[in-house]
Design a protein around this motif. Structure first.
Motif, PDB file in Angstrom:
ATOM      1  N   SER A  49       0.179 -10.886 -40.108  1.00  0.00           N
ATOM      2  CA  SER A  49       1.074 -10.645 -38.949  1.00  0.00           C
ATOM      3  C   SER A  49       1.556 -11.962 -38.321  1.00  0.00           C
ATOM      4  CB  SER A  49       0.243  -9.677 -37.991  1.00  0.00           C
ATOM      5  OG  SER A  49      -0.826 -10.503 -37.446  1.00  0.00           O
ATOM      6  N   SER A  50       0.841 -12.922 -38.461  1.00  0.00           N
ATOM      7  CA  SER A  50       1.201 -14.230 -38.126  1.00  0.00           C
ATOM      8  C   SER A  50       2.261 -14.681 -38.845  1.00  0.00           C
ATOM      9  CB  SER A  50      -0.022 -15.214 -38.163  1.00  0.00           C
ATOM     10  OG  SER A  50       0.635 -16.565 -37.684  1.00  0.00           O
ATOM     11  N   GLU A  51       2.284 -14.836 -40.127  1.00  0.00           N
ATOM     12  CA  GLU A  51       3.155 -15.107 -41.067  1.00  0.00           C
ATOM     13  C   GLU A  51       4.681 -14.050 -40.612  1.00  0.00           C
ATOM     14  OE1 GLU A  51       3.701 -17.484 -43.187  1.00  0.00           O
ATOM     15  OE2 GLU A  51       1.938 -18.242 -42.746  1.00  0.00           O
ATOM     16  N   ARG A  53       5.398 -12.379 -37.802  1.00  0.00           N
ATOM     17  CA  ARG A  53       6.004 -13.181 -36.597  1.00  0.00           C
ATOM     18  C   ARG A  53       6.724 -14.296 -36.481  1.00  0.00           C
ATOM     19  NH1 ARG A  53       1.318 -13.927 -34.007  1.00  0.00           N
ATOM     20  NH2 ARG A  53       0.724 -11.448 -34.255  1.00  0.00           N
ATOM     21  N   ASP A  54       6.204 -15.399 -37.253  1.00  0.00           N
ATOM     22  CA  ASP A  54       6.872 -16.569 -37.591  1.00  0.00           C
ATOM     23  C   ASP A  54       8.341 -16.308 -38.084  1.00  0.00           C
ATOM     24  OD1 ASP A  54       4.858 -17.844 -36.320  1.00  0.00           O
ATOM     25  OD2 ASP A  54       3.891 -18.619 -38.065  1.00  0.00           O
ATOM     26  N   GLY A  55       8.168 -15.483 -39.221  1.00  0.00           N
ATOM     27  CA  GLY A  55       9.468 -15.496 -40.019  1.00  0.00           C
ATOM     28  C   GLY A  55      10.647 -14.451 -39.172  1.00  0.00           C
ATOM     29  N   GLU A  57      10.603 -14.918 -35.811  1.00  0.00           N
ATOM     30  CA  GLU A  57      11.153 -15.638 -34.779  1.00  0.00           C
ATOM     31  C   GLU A  57      12.059 -16.699 -35.514  1.00  0.00           C
ATOM     32  OE1 GLU A  57       7.616 -17.535 -33.305  1.00  0.00           O
ATOM     33  OE2 GLU A  57       7.244 -15.668 -32.146  1.00  0.00           O
ATOM     34  N   ALA A  58      12.022 -17.215 -36.800  1.00  0.00           N
ATOM     35  CA  ALA A  58      12.862 -17.958 -37.337  1.00  0.00           C
ATOM     36  C   ALA A  58      14.162 -17.371 -37.632  1.00  0.00           C
ATOM     37  CB  ALA A  58      12.247 -18.666 -38.806  1.00  0.00           C
ATOM     38  N   ARG A  59      14.051 -15.939 -38.140  1.00  0.00           N
ATOM     39  CA  ARG A  59      15.359 -15.346 -38.290  1.00  0.00           C
ATOM     40  C   ARG A  59      16.039 -15.265 -36.884  1.00  0.00           C
ATOM     41  NH1 ARG A  59      19.743 -14.756 -40.872  1.00  0.00           N
ATOM     42  NH2 ARG A  59      20.414 -12.667 -41.029  1.00  0.00           N
ATOM     43  N   ARG A  61      16.103 -17.175 -34.585  1.00  0.00           N
ATOM     44  CA  ARG A  61      16.961 -18.241 -34.145  1.00  0.00           C
ATOM     45  C   ARG A  61      17.970 -18.790 -35.072  1.00  0.00           C
ATOM     46  NH1 ARG A  61      11.319 -20.410 -33.839  1.00  0.00           N
ATOM     47  NH2 ARG A  61      11.630 -21.080 -36.065  1.00  0.00           N
TER      48      ARG A  61
END
Length: 90
Positions: A49-51, A53-55, A57-59, A61
């Motif tokens: 879930s952390s990975e 969420r990071d993906g 957020e990057a998308r 942006r």
């Protein structure tokens, strides 16, 4: 005589393999084993879930940068490189 030794070694290896597998299976089905498996599952889920969420957020942006009309870093680098090449040629 030699074939007896070979069969003895093969039987010993098979017995050792089976006993190790049985011990591992018994541990997995015991209470501490089930607790360990549940903890590992929880850790894996948190990492996933952390990975994710990071993906996301990057998308987001990337999409916001694309919609804002601002050039991205790659475009800026290409522009600067082209300007530098033109200066060298003159």
């Amino acid at each position: 005589m030699r074939s007896r030794v070979v069969w003895f070694v093969a039987g010993s290896a098979a017995g050792l393999y089976a006993s190790v597998k049985a011990r591992r299976a018994a541990y997995r089905l015991s209470t501490p084993g089930l607790v360990d498996q549940a903890a590992a599952l929880g850790l894996g889920w948190r990492a996933f879930s952390s990975e994710l969420r990071d993906g996301m957020e990057a998308r987001q942006r990337d999409i916001a940068r694309g919609l804002s009309g601002a050039p991205d870093d790659h475009t800026d680098l290409l522009r600067l490189e082209a300007e530098h090449t033109q200066k060298d040629q003159t």
